[in-house]
Each structure stands twice: as C-alpha cells, then as structure tokens.
Write an enzyme that holds these catalytic residues in place. Sequence first.
Site: not given
Ligand code: ISL
Length: 525
Positions: A204, A258
């Site tokens: 993540d 990610e």
């Molecule tokens: O979907 C977003 C904002 O609404 C993106 O900015 C998202 O926060 C970004 O892709 C990071 O996402 C990941 O980390 C977040 C989590 O909430 C997401 O589900 C995850 O995919 C925090 O851990």
Amino acid sequence: MTTEPGPWWRSAVIYQIYPRSFRDTSGNGVGDLRGIIDGLDHIATLGVDAIWLSPVFTSPMVDHGYDVADYCDIDPSFGTLDDFDELVARAHDRNLRVILDWVPNHSSDAHPWFVESRSSRDNPKRDWYHWRDGTPDRLPNNWTRAFPPDEPAWTWDARTDAWYLNLFSPEQPDLNWANPEVRLAMADTLRFWLDRGVDGFRIDVVHGLGKDPALADVPEEVAGLPAVALIDTELTHDYVREIRSVIDEYDDRVAIGEVFLLESARIAKYYGTGDDELHLAFNFPAMFGPWEAEAWRRNLDGAEEHFTSKGFQTTWVLSNHDNPRHRTRFGGDEAVARAAAVLLLGLPGTPFLYAGEELGLEDAEVPPEAIVDPSGGRRDGCRAPIPWTIGPGHGWASPGTWLPFPPEADEHSVEAQSADPSSTLALYRRLLTLRSASDALRLGGHEIVHDHDGVLAWRRSVGGTDDTNGADDVLVAVNFTSEPVVFEGFADWNSLVSSHPDRAVAQVVGGHMMPDEALWAAPPR
Ligand code: ISL
C-alpha cells in the site's frame, strides 16, 4: 504451448478480493475468510492465477482494514489464523497463489506501537512516528490529508503537546521509516506471512514511505492535492530495496507496489534496476483515462515507452476498491463493459481483475445515511457485496450487509450467470481459458495494426508472425464506437472470442466489427 520461461507473475492474471464484500459465512453482514474459501471454486473455474486480499489484519476498521493494529494476526471479523492457513492451503491445492495487502506507510492509532509512541516524549517508540513540536495554531507544514480531503495532514495531540503526521485519517498515523527499528520490525511482519506460505504482497502507498527529512511545504499550486500523491523521494527507493531483499529471502514471491503517482515515468522508477525494487507497480494513469481509441493508443504507447522497453513488466487495472467500477465509469452500458474485458485480457502485461467485474457489476447506489467510507463515500459504491445466488440475501449468511447490493443483483449473481453461456461471466471464463492456452496472449509483445475510425487493433505474437512455423499469433481489435465499422487487413481471420453474444466462434471476421464490439481473432490455418 504453455512453457513458462519467466517468473509466474509475468504471465499471471491476478484477482483482487475485497474481503468485507466477497462472501459472509458468519452472519455479521461482513465477508470473511471462510467465505473466500467457499468462493475458491468460482475463482478457480474463472481461470485466474492468483488472489490478492485487501487487508485482513487486526484493525479498528476506520479505513476498513487499511488501519492495521496488529500486522501479524487476522481481524476477528474475518476469522482466525487457522482459517487463513486453511485458505492458503486450499488455494494452493487449486494452483491459486495468495497475495496479501501490506500497509507499511501507516498503522492504526490503536496499534501498540502508536499507543506507546504517543504516551510520552521520552517513550522508546516516540520516534517510530513523525512528531513535531509547535502550538495548536501553527501547522508544521502545508500538507493535506486524504480522508477527509482538504484537511491538514497533521493532528494535534494534547497528551504531549505535539503534532503527528497522518497522510490519511487521524486514526492512521504515518510510521517513520527513517528509524531503523521500524524497518526491522516491519521486515519481520513480512517474514511472518512469507513463512506461512503467502506468495507475495501488494504494498500500500509504497512510494510514500520516505519523507523529506525537512518535511518542507509542497508548492502552493499543488497544495490542495492530498500530500500522498506528491511524495516521491530517493529515500523511498532505499526502503523499497530493503523490502525487496526480505522478499528475496524466499523463492518465487512477488512485490507489487501501489505507487499512487499520476505519471507513468515516475511509477516506473520503482522497478529500480529491474531486479532490486518492485516486480510490478500499478500503472494508474491508464485506469483514469476514458473509453476512447486515442486514449488506449496512448496507454499502449506509454506502456512500451516507460515499462516494456526497459524490461519492466506492465500492469493493467480497470477497477479496484478505490474507484468507481469501470462499467459505471464508462457509462453503465453492459456492451462496453464486455468489450473492456476483451481489451484488458488482450493487453501485453499482467492484468488485475477486481472481484465482481467478471459479473459485469455496476457500483451500488449508497444513500447518504449508509455511507461508511472515510473518504466521504466516494468508494462505497464499488465495494458493494458480491451477489452469489438469486433471491433474498444473495448467498450471504446475514439478513443485512455492510453496504447495499449492486443494481440487478439477481441477474448479475454468480448463480444466474453460471447457467447462461452468453453471460459476462461466461465471457470472462472463455477469455481466461484462451489466454492460458496462448503464449502470445500471456507472454507476447504487441504491435499496433490499426488505429483510426474509433477502432484500435493490435497483434500479439511470439516467435514471429509467420504462422507456417507454428507461431502463436492473435489479433485483438476493439471498436470504441457505437457504430458498425469495417477495417482492412484481417479479412480472412477467424474469431476466437467476441464481446458480442451474436458473433460465432471461428467466424471469418471480414474486417467487420459490430457496435461496441471487441474480439480476438486468429489467422487462417
Ligand atoms: O482513493 C483515493 C482517495 O479517495 C486514493 O487517493 C487512495 O487514497 C490512494 O490510492 C491510496 O490508497 C491506498 O491506501 C489508502 C486506502 O484507504 C486505500 O484503500 C488504499 O488502496 C490508505 O491505506
């Protein structure tokens, strides 16, 4: 022809499961690990190679699992470690790899590390998070957080009169990766799961780990964007190399990042030299583009320029748990969603499917009083529960579910579509069967052969395109328009599969494409 010259993830299709929404066996309205075990036959029949589970670790669920309070245990709402071990064994029995979602940038504020860190200024874990002195009326910098948007990325903690950094919600304090103890502790959490047999991690917001030590302001013109989309330091590459070296202590595992940066050139840097950072990184710019031939031409050219030409494996995602499903984004039309499946699985690289897209699901309508997403509800619709059966409850062991079902849940259920050879589910199964039998589709490069009048077509091949030597050669053609079109050059090719239910298999295509049709075709034998 199914020889695998490279690592498994190069030719794999990876299926993302959002565990809360997959299948409930306990009756609490939230999906669980035993539900995933029950769903393994569906996944194996679909024909994917690996499952990636969004976080299943102990969590207060402020961000539904992306706020981890224990990196080495399963949240009771999902089950137990024994359930997890059984899931891995049952998945491996079916040749399905298991990938976990590891959340290293931040923990939950309920994690014992943070509880200690915030308890006093001289606690040994104080430096495990980012603390800054100051006064409640003076923020340490101008960074904004993601949840809810437009708020500062800092929370004032009156216990010790200091600010802590949170790029997401205040309940998700950022870990301080500059502290070597944090890195050692986090490496051990990887080994904990690798020892239990997991095949890799989706990491993540991995690009966010290395914070500029000065924590300097971001430029005023981008200060409204969440800081997480702007952080991209050299330090992070050191940490990613360390993470990779832990994963390399084990054979055959994968590190998928990610990298939430909005330029492919910057994302590609996280592959390092090609064998010292990530194996795979999501290439989100392609996901954020429209359903248009020109946009997909740019996506294919960009993949070649930034990834393939450097020896990096491209990834493709149309839907995930953070964005409206592609069917919804592309206007809700089933014909377009089916064409998108034919496109996605015909692209060169590693495709990711998001559970439910094989059913052609649209986002659920979530009324304001039912919103549970800390980002303000933007992500609730795509997290609607998967409908398994026809009739009330749709196979969920609970009268109510944590989010409402998607529209037309009976018609879209696994039960309804399994019985229908023209269903979207049947289409995905056919695409994945053909893909697994074709080196060209799994491993081949691509050559664009047509890109005008709203049709984009490319040829996938290995071993050259001279079919007299037994080479594997497939045409992927997508009509992005809602009009019939004719394109030259492949008149005598035979269809292998089409998004359009009226196209017969082994029909001579004749260069005619139906409205919104995408197909795969093979040269005449
Ligand atoms: O979907 C977003 C904002 O609404 C993106 O900015 C998202 O926060 C970004 O892709 C990071 O996402 C990941 O980390 C977040 C989590 O909430 C997401 O589900 C995850 O995919 C925090 O851990």
